[in-house]
Write an enzyme that holds these catalytic residues in place. Structure first.
Site, PDB file in Angstrom:
ATOM      1  N   HIS A   6       6.927  20.131  19.756  1.00  0.00           N
ATOM      2  CA  HIS A   6       6.710  20.719  18.429  1.00  0.00           C
ATOM      3  C   HIS A   6       7.917  21.545  17.989  1.00  0.00           C
ATOM      4  O   HIS A   6       7.973  22.754  18.183  1.00  0.00           O
ATOM      5  CB  HIS A   6       5.445  21.595  18.464  1.00  0.00           C
ATOM      6  CG  HIS A   6       4.986  22.074  17.115  1.00  0.00           C
ATOM      7  ND1 HIS A   6       3.816  22.785  16.945  1.00  0.00           N
ATOM      8  CD2 HIS A   6       5.529  21.968  15.879  1.00  0.00           C
ATOM      9  CE1 HIS A   6       3.656  23.088  15.663  1.00  0.00           C
ATOM     10  NE2 HIS A   6       4.680  22.613  15.000  1.00  0.00           N
ATOM     11  N   ALA A  72       7.967  22.261   8.475  1.00  0.00           N
ATOM     12  CA  ALA A  72       6.590  22.031   8.010  1.00  0.00           C
ATOM     13  C   ALA A  72       6.330  22.713   6.669  1.00  0.00           C
ATOM     14  O   ALA A  72       5.747  22.123   5.762  1.00  0.00           O
ATOM     15  CB  ALA A  72       5.602  22.530   9.059  1.00  0.00           C
ATOM     16  N   TYR A 194      -2.245  27.636   8.635  1.00  0.00           N
ATOM     17  CA  TYR A 194      -1.960  26.762   9.774  1.00  0.00           C
ATOM     18  C   TYR A 194      -3.115  26.784  10.792  1.00  0.00           C
ATOM     19  O   TYR A 194      -3.596  25.730  11.229  1.00  0.00           O
ATOM     20  CB  TYR A 194      -0.664  27.196  10.486  1.00  0.00           C
ATOM     21  CG  TYR A 194       0.629  26.792   9.806  1.00  0.00           C
ATOM     22  CD1 TYR A 194       0.662  26.340   8.487  1.00  0.00           C
ATOM     23  CD2 TYR A 194       1.843  26.879  10.492  1.00  0.00           C
ATOM     24  CE1 TYR A 194       1.867  25.989   7.885  1.00  0.00           C
ATOM     25  CE2 TYR A 194       3.046  26.521   9.902  1.00  0.00           C
ATOM     26  CZ  TYR A 194       3.057  26.081   8.589  1.00  0.00           C
ATOM     27  OH  TYR A 194       4.252  25.737   8.002  1.00  0.00           O
ATOM     28  N   GLU A 284       7.469  25.546  19.026  1.00  0.00           N
ATOM     29  CA  GLU A 284       7.770  25.674  17.588  1.00  0.00           C
ATOM     30  C   GLU A 284       8.798  26.785  17.405  1.00  0.00           C
ATOM     31  O   GLU A 284       8.629  27.698  16.596  1.00  0.00           O
ATOM     32  CB  GLU A 284       6.500  25.958  16.763  1.00  0.00           C
ATOM     33  CG  GLU A 284       6.679  25.571  15.298  1.00  0.00           C
ATOM     34  CD  GLU A 284       5.416  25.713  14.439  1.00  0.00           C
ATOM     35  OE1 GLU A 284       4.396  26.174  14.932  1.00  0.00           O
ATOM     36  OE2 GLU A 284       5.498  25.346  13.255  1.00  0.00           O
TER      37      GLU A 284
END
Lengths: 346, 346
Positions: A6, A72, A194, A284
């Site tokens: 990710h 994102a 999220y 992330e």
């Protein structure tokens, strides 16, 4: 080997954002719409944006490979229409492909789709095909709410989405379920939207029989699964009342959680509650939470430390989480790694 | 003493639901609208609905007192208009008051508000006043999303809500932030919408300075705080990036989490991560998750067992969670208990 499944290109050169701003301006005045060719970013600029950032941290933290997709929050599928998203997704995916081309040992692509509120998901298939077949991408990000916090699309279990799932089955790729920027004032993007989307997606799967229709479909639910592992008893109980099979059977052949949970107690819970075969290492990094935790002296998103320290994991399970699960859930990633190894051996 | 601060009247006699169905039918054909007096429920029926259910379980589990409010999913503020909600809230609150009157040692009321999408929250004040001043209620449930999953109201930090907060300060009562039924197909009510709302509300507080404007305002975030404790590192990091004070200082004088988390690892995380002074015992029994957990042989919602077994809690902290925090956060509850004790001593 440690694979981070990710990563987003959050550090792309500013020219990308400038181009997007111009594209948005073009929605009000078509004369302002930029040509895709107007975006000029050199390999040198890409290298700078990666080497001082993601790659530096990967080296520091001992992460070998990142599954890398466009930023994102920048997907912002709610802006404009399908054509807006088609052009924007193509540019963003191309940049990730170029990064993967510059650093083939360290990055491999995952596709952003050109989703748009109300649009037929079939409109995403050409870009998905291009990313997988031409750019070598190994996964996609699927936004369950292209409206950006208004939740106007049907649930993921609806036939609306089936054309995507059919193509995923053909291509043998997993989807990370990942929303984008919230344009609903109620939802902070990274602090609420999220996590809510993660929980919502899981529950949409739980209440449905989606995985009976698509037995090989694989969803990665990011951010540690939102609220799900923390409320695992609640979800087990809800499934039980609905006369669904045990969650292990009903969902855990198809759903996987990443480890983007930014403190030790959270990772301890995740790895205690969810079988190791369903947990995929991820950080992330340079994402939602970029600071140093004063309680530890380490970056919040340095999740490798938490996995190393999680008390219930065996070394075998750590290896599953760091590498083996990613190879299993992302077979095109495994194939790419195997091909490289064979290339190196030759 | 053990106080459960989160109970709803989920077992009300069927006549209540029948009346509501008639009220909903009246929205299409006004001639069908029932009079509030048409709802007839005897004390005997109330006793039956409570003694075999909530009270039986409270005795079995050693819970002395429940803060008792109307069934959350039945509030359904999205149905009809303000008048619809005013009549409906009044009937529902009256039933809770009658239960508290029949079992004064075991139940004490918390108010449902007559919220309605788009309506000025001031329209809720008369019913709130009535509940506290006439019925002896000690708290209220505030729905941050009266639209039922479309999230069309402003965030809780918006001045829109200030009239409620001003009255809460005057009355010295806390609010549990609790949504109702989702009418958005994306969100399962108890598996997604409730948890999402908890996370959302917390983040709305985090990004704002609401508690500077209302230093005595107290919000109870139910269902263990949604995703918040599991992602405590994420929230600490987000606050840090926003240059907010540490969460302890910024939010934990005003925000409290209940213990409606239905498995041991979840409660262990909650009680490890969140200071004991911010955790309030609750089970929401006979609520979202009613079955027996085959892994333990006990009810999912028998949360007392989890608190007893939580390894990081001292006996002092358990007493805070079971009783003392409730007395502090709900001063009218403390006053009622003190008055009873003095009455008994006389």
């Amino acid at each position: 080997m440690i694979i981070d499944i990710h990563g987003h290109y959050t550090t792309a050169p500013r020219a990308l954002e400038a181009w997007r701003n111009q594209q948005v301006a073009g929605l009000a005045d078509a004369a302002l719409t930029p040509s895709p060719d107007a975006l000029k970013i050199s390999d040198e600029e890409l290298r700078e944006s990666i080497e001082a950032n993601q790659l530096a941290k990967m080296r520091e933290r001992g992460i070998d490979l990142t599954v890398f997709s466009p930023r994102a929050s920048f997907m912002a599928h709610h802006i404009g229409n399908v054509e807006t998203s088609v052009t924007w997704a193509r540019l963003c995916n191309d940049l990730c492909a170029r990064v993967a081309g510059l650093y083939p040992d360290n990055f491999i692509g995952a596709a952003m789709l050109p989703q748009s509120p109300g649009a037929d998901p079939r409109t995403c298939l050409p870009e998905l095909d291009r990313c997988v077949n031409e750019l070598g991408f190994v996964a996609l990000n699927l936004n369950p709410d292209p409206s950006g916090g208004h939740w106007t699309s049907p649930p993921l279990s609806d036939r609306h989405w089936y054309p995507i799932y059919e193509r995923m089955a053909e291509l043998d790729i997993p989807a990370m379920i990942h929303v984008s920027t919230s344009c609903n004032a109620c939802f902070h993007t990274t602090g609420a939207h999220y996590l809510n989307a993660d929980t919502t997606a899981f529950m949409q799967c739980l209440t449905s029989d989606l995985f009976k229709d698509f037995p090989t479909l694989r969803f990665v639910i990011p951010h540690g699964g939102g609220a799900v592992p923390y409320h695992w008893g609640r979800f087990r109980g809800l499934a039980q009342e609905m006369k669904k099979p045990l969650l292990e059977e009903h969902l855990l052949e198809n759903i996987f959680f990443d480890t983007c949970v930014y403190h030790q107690p959270g990772i301890d819970l995740l790895t205690k509650v969810i079988p190791a075969k369903n947990v995929l290492f991820a950080s992330e990094m340079i994402g939602a939470v970029r600071g140093i935790d004063p309680q530890t002296g380490h970056a919040y998103d340095d999740t490798r430390r938490f996995i190393e320290a999680a008390p219930t994991l065996s070394d075998t399970e750590r290896r599953q989480i760091f590498e083996l699960n990613a190879r299993r859930v992302y077979p095109r990633l495994a194939a790419a790694l195997d091909a490289r190894q064979q290339g190196a051996a030759r």
